[in-house]
Design a protein around this motif. Structure first.
Motif, PDB file in Angstrom:
ATOM      1  N   HIS A 127      21.278  36.594  38.756  1.00 25.48           N
ATOM      2  CA  HIS A 127      20.843  37.658  38.754  1.00 25.48           C
ATOM      3  C   HIS A 127      19.629  39.151  40.197  1.00 25.48           C
ATOM      4  CE1 HIS A 127      19.686  41.809  36.015  1.00 25.48           C
ATOM      5  NE2 HIS A 127      18.136  41.750  36.596  1.00 25.48           N
ATOM      6  N   LEU A 128      18.975  37.744  40.314  1.00 17.95           N
ATOM      7  CA  LEU A 128      18.547  38.176  41.248  1.00 17.95           C
ATOM      8  C   LEU A 128      18.668  38.229  42.135  1.00 17.95           C
ATOM      9  CD1 LEU A 128      14.750  38.796  41.843  1.00 17.95           C
ATOM     10  CD2 LEU A 128      15.257  36.239  42.306  1.00 17.95           C
ATOM     11  N   LEU A 129      19.489  37.621  43.072  1.00 14.16           N
ATOM     12  CA  LEU A 129      20.073  38.018  43.712  1.00 14.16           C
ATOM     13  C   LEU A 129      21.221  39.124  44.364  1.00 14.16           C
ATOM     14  CD1 LEU A 129      21.724  33.823  44.329  1.00 14.16           C
ATOM     15  CD2 LEU A 129      20.008  35.372  45.715  1.00 14.16           C
ATOM     16  N   LYS A 130      22.606  39.414  43.208  1.00 16.23           N
ATOM     17  CA  LYS A 130      23.331  40.420  43.078  1.00 16.23           C
ATOM     18  C   LYS A 130      21.738  41.768  43.245  1.00 16.23           C
ATOM     19  CE  LYS A 130      26.040  41.934  39.159  1.00 16.23           C
ATOM     20  NZ  LYS A 130      27.281  42.069  38.237  1.00 16.23           N
ATOM     21  N   ALA A 131      21.056  41.609  42.737  1.00 14.12           N
ATOM     22  CA  ALA A 131      20.018  42.991  42.197  1.00 14.12           C
ATOM     23  C   ALA A 131      19.692  43.814  43.606  1.00 14.12           C
ATOM     24  CB  ALA A 131      19.218  42.364  41.635  1.00 14.12           C
ATOM     25  N   HIS A 132      20.175  41.340  44.346  1.00 11.12           N
ATOM     26  CA  HIS A 132      19.727  42.608  46.034  1.00 11.12           C
ATOM     27  C   HIS A 132      20.681  42.090  46.426  1.00 11.12           C
ATOM     28  CE1 HIS A 132      14.962  41.487  44.399  1.00 11.12           C
ATOM     29  NE2 HIS A 132      15.373  41.896  45.347  1.00 11.12           N
ATOM     30  N   GLY A 133      21.460  42.894  46.040  1.00  9.89           N
ATOM     31  CA  GLY A 133      22.870  42.972  46.931  1.00  9.89           C
ATOM     32  C   GLY A 133      24.137  42.161  47.652  1.00  9.89           C
ATOM     33  N   ILE A 134      23.210  40.742  47.785  1.00  9.65           N
ATOM     34  CA  ILE A 134      24.380  39.818  47.088  1.00  9.65           C
ATOM     35  C   ILE A 134      25.439  39.708  46.870  1.00  9.65           C
ATOM     36  CG2 ILE A 134      24.127  36.750  47.402  1.00  9.65           C
ATOM     37  CD1 ILE A 134      21.016  37.641  48.728  1.00  9.65           C
ATOM     38  N   ARG A 135      26.415  39.457  46.431  1.00  8.11           N
ATOM     39  CA  ARG A 135      27.680  39.373  45.985  1.00  8.11           C
ATOM     40  C   ARG A 135      28.183  37.627  45.864  1.00  8.11           C
ATOM     41  NH1 ARG A 135      33.748  41.965  47.662  1.00  8.11           N
ATOM     42  NH2 ARG A 135      34.401  41.165  45.301  1.00  8.11           N
ATOM     43  N   ILE A 136      28.242  38.236  44.592  1.00  7.01           N
ATOM     44  CA  ILE A 136      28.216  36.565  43.291  1.00  7.01           C
ATOM     45  C   ILE A 136      29.521  36.083  43.192  1.00  7.01           C
ATOM     46  CG2 ILE A 136      27.251  35.637  41.215  1.00  7.01           C
ATOM     47  CD1 ILE A 136      24.935  35.790  43.354  1.00  7.01           C
ATOM     48  N   PHE A 137      30.352  34.996  43.629  1.00  7.96           N
ATOM     49  CA  PHE A 137      31.359  34.699  43.063  1.00  7.96           C
ATOM     50  C   PHE A 137      31.043  33.148  41.841  1.00  7.96           C
ATOM     51  CE2 PHE A 137      32.226  36.804  46.893  1.00  7.96           C
ATOM     52  CZ  PHE A 137      33.697  38.394  46.420  1.00  7.96           C
ATOM     53  N   SER A 138      32.218  33.437  40.616  1.00 10.49           N
ATOM     54  CA  SER A 138      32.368  31.645  40.296  1.00 10.49           C
ATOM     55  C   SER A 138      33.113  31.426  41.374  1.00 10.49           C
ATOM     56  CB  SER A 138      32.863  31.935  39.257  1.00 10.49           C
ATOM     57  OG  SER A 138      33.784  32.462  38.766  1.00 10.49           O
ATOM     58  N   GLU A 139      32.800  30.114  40.758  1.00 11.19           N
ATOM     59  CA  GLU A 139      33.987  29.005  41.605  1.00 11.19           C
ATOM     60  C   GLU A 139      35.597  29.257  41.195  1.00 11.19           C
ATOM     61  OE1 GLU A 139      32.223  26.650  37.150  1.00 11.19           O
ATOM     62  OE2 GLU A 139      31.871  28.174  38.498  1.00 11.19           O
ATOM     63  N   GLN A 140      35.621  30.198  40.165  1.00 10.43           N
ATOM     64  CA  GLN A 140      36.908  30.572  39.950  1.00 10.43           C
ATOM     65  C   GLN A 140      37.484  31.777  40.497  1.00 10.43           C
ATOM     66  OE1 GLN A 140      34.673  30.590  36.521  1.00 10.43           O
ATOM     67  NE2 GLN A 140      35.528  28.466  35.980  1.00 10.43           N
ATOM     68  N   GLN A 141      36.716  31.968  41.229  1.00  9.84           N
ATOM     69  CA  GLN A 141      36.870  32.791  42.456  1.00  9.84           C
ATOM     70  C   GLN A 141      36.451  33.051  43.448  1.00  9.84           C
ATOM     71  OE1 GLN A 141      33.528  35.588  40.663  1.00  9.84           O
ATOM     72  NE2 GLN A 141      35.224  36.989  39.473  1.00  9.84           N
ATOM     73  N   ILE A 142      37.009  32.209  44.236  1.00  8.79           N
ATOM     74  CA  ILE A 142      37.113  31.067  45.439  1.00  8.79           C
ATOM     75  C   ILE A 142      37.934  32.071  46.151  1.00  8.79           C
ATOM     76  CG2 ILE A 142      37.376  29.256  46.815  1.00  8.79           C
ATOM     77  CD1 ILE A 142      36.377  27.499  44.838  1.00  8.79           C
ATOM     78  N   ASP A 143      39.481  31.804  45.582  1.00  5.70           N
ATOM     79  CA  ASP A 143      40.430  33.361  46.006  1.00  5.70           C
ATOM     80  C   ASP A 143      40.006  34.568  46.695  1.00  5.70           C
ATOM     81  OD1 ASP A 143      42.053  30.610  45.971  1.00  5.70           O
ATOM     82  OD2 ASP A 143      42.833  31.091  44.538  1.00  5.70           O
ATOM     83  N   GLU A 144      39.323  35.152  45.771  1.00  2.00           N
ATOM     84  CA  GLU A 144      38.785  35.986  45.675  1.00  2.00           C
ATOM     85  C   GLU A 144      37.279  36.429  46.594  1.00  2.00           C
ATOM     86  OE1 GLU A 144      36.515  39.899  43.441  1.00  2.00           O
ATOM     87  OE2 GLU A 144      37.176  38.245  41.613  1.00  2.00           O
ATOM     88  N   LEU A 145      37.030  35.097  46.556  1.00  2.00           N
ATOM     89  CA  LEU A 145      35.972  35.069  47.672  1.00  2.00           C
ATOM     90  C   LEU A 145      36.393  35.034  49.212  1.00  2.00           C
ATOM     91  CD1 LEU A 145      33.011  34.849  49.319  1.00  2.00           C
ATOM     92  CD2 LEU A 145      32.666  32.202  48.243  1.00  2.00           C
ATOM     93  N   PHE A 146      37.277  34.241  48.899  1.00  2.00           N
ATOM     94  CA  PHE A 146      38.324  33.918  50.467  1.00  2.00           C
ATOM     95  C   PHE A 146      38.870  35.638  51.354  1.00  2.00           C
ATOM     96  CE2 PHE A 146      42.469  33.341  52.801  1.00  2.00           C
ATOM     97  CZ  PHE A 146      42.172  33.500  53.938  1.00  2.00           C
ATOM     98  N   THR A 147      39.826  35.977  50.032  1.00  2.00           N
ATOM     99  CA  THR A 147      40.366  37.424  50.209  1.00  2.00           C
ATOM    100  C   THR A 147      38.921  38.520  50.595  1.00  2.00           C
ATOM    101  OG1 THR A 147      41.492  37.204  48.975  1.00  2.00           O
ATOM    102  CG2 THR A 147      41.357  39.277  49.343  1.00  2.00           C
ATOM    103  N   THR A 148      37.477  38.356  50.840  1.00  2.00           N
ATOM    104  CA  THR A 148      36.690  38.910  50.852  1.00  2.00           C
ATOM    105  C   THR A 148      36.077  39.085  52.163  1.00  2.00           C
ATOM    106  OG1 THR A 148      35.546  39.371  48.450  1.00  2.00           O
ATOM    107  CG2 THR A 148      34.441  39.675  49.696  1.00  2.00           C
ATOM    108  N   LEU A 149      36.739  37.745  52.450  1.00  2.00           N
ATOM    109  CA  LEU A 149      35.681  37.752  53.918  1.00  2.00           C
ATOM    110  C   LEU A 149      36.882  37.556  54.872  1.00  2.00           C
ATOM    111  CD1 LEU A 149      33.797  34.399  53.199  1.00  2.00           C
ATOM    112  CD2 LEU A 149      32.563  36.327  53.519  1.00  2.00           C
ATOM    113  N   SER A 150      38.084  37.509  54.619  1.00  2.00           N
ATOM    114  CA  SER A 150      39.342  38.381  55.391  1.00  2.00           C
ATOM    115  C   SER A 150      39.371  39.415  55.681  1.00  2.00           C
ATOM    116  CB  SER A 150      40.442  37.510  54.698  1.00  2.00           C
ATOM    117  OG  SER A 150      40.891  36.579  54.200  1.00  2.00           O
TER     118      SER A 150
END
Length: 152
Positions: free
Chosen positions: A129-152
């Motif tokens: 919650h705190l990280l998200k409130a400060h603009g850090i994008r949060i991903f769960s372990e089920q979202q690794i592929d989504e994180l990869f796509t975001t970083l590509s």
């Protein structure tokens, strides 16, 4: 691929940091490659907040406090760990975090209901919650592929 540092729940990298002294390693080729390249910053907010490992299970209550099943209020340790996570992210210019789902610290979509019945509800952990409130994008372990796509 853009290669920023990523804050990662230490338990997802095999560190025995969970409340029960165990880990929940994710054996995903992308995560292994990122770790080998030094892009991951392992972190356990509960340990950073001063809680031992192992430690009693804790859940977020309806009033926002974090309590153990034995009734001990551990909110301050959870807040301290979250604040240190934010400071680390700001210091290292970390904009992404891969956090353990359902954790009272790291859950980004669901957490346990606060009744110690093993039932999950929609919600966020203290650190997520705190990280998200400060603009850090949060991903769960089920979202690794989504994180990869975001970083590509």
């Amino acid at each position: 691929m853009n290669t920023p540092k990523i804050l990662v729940s230490a338990c997802l990298l095999g560190c025995p940091a969970r409340y029960d002294g165990q880990s929940k390693p994710v054996n995903h080729p992308l995560l292994q490659r990122w770790h080998a390249n030094g892009w991951l910053v392992p972190y356990c907010p509960e340990q950073a907040g001063g809680l031992p490992t192992p430690r009693p299970a804790a859940e977020i209550q309806q009033d926002g406090r974090v309590m153990t099943g034995e009734g001990k209020d551990v909110t301050s340790a959870f807040l301290k760990g979250a604040e240190q996570a934010l400071a680390l992210c700001q210091q290292q210019k970390i904009k992404y975090a891969l956090l353990k789902e359902s954790s009272p610290s790291c859950g980004s979509h669901d957490i346990y209901d606060g009744q110690f019945r093993g039932r999950k509800i929609q919600g966020e952990g203290i650190t997520a919650h705190l990280l998200k409130a400060h603009g850090i994008r949060i991903f769960s372990e089920q979202q690794i592929d989504e994180l990869f796509t975001t970083l590509s």
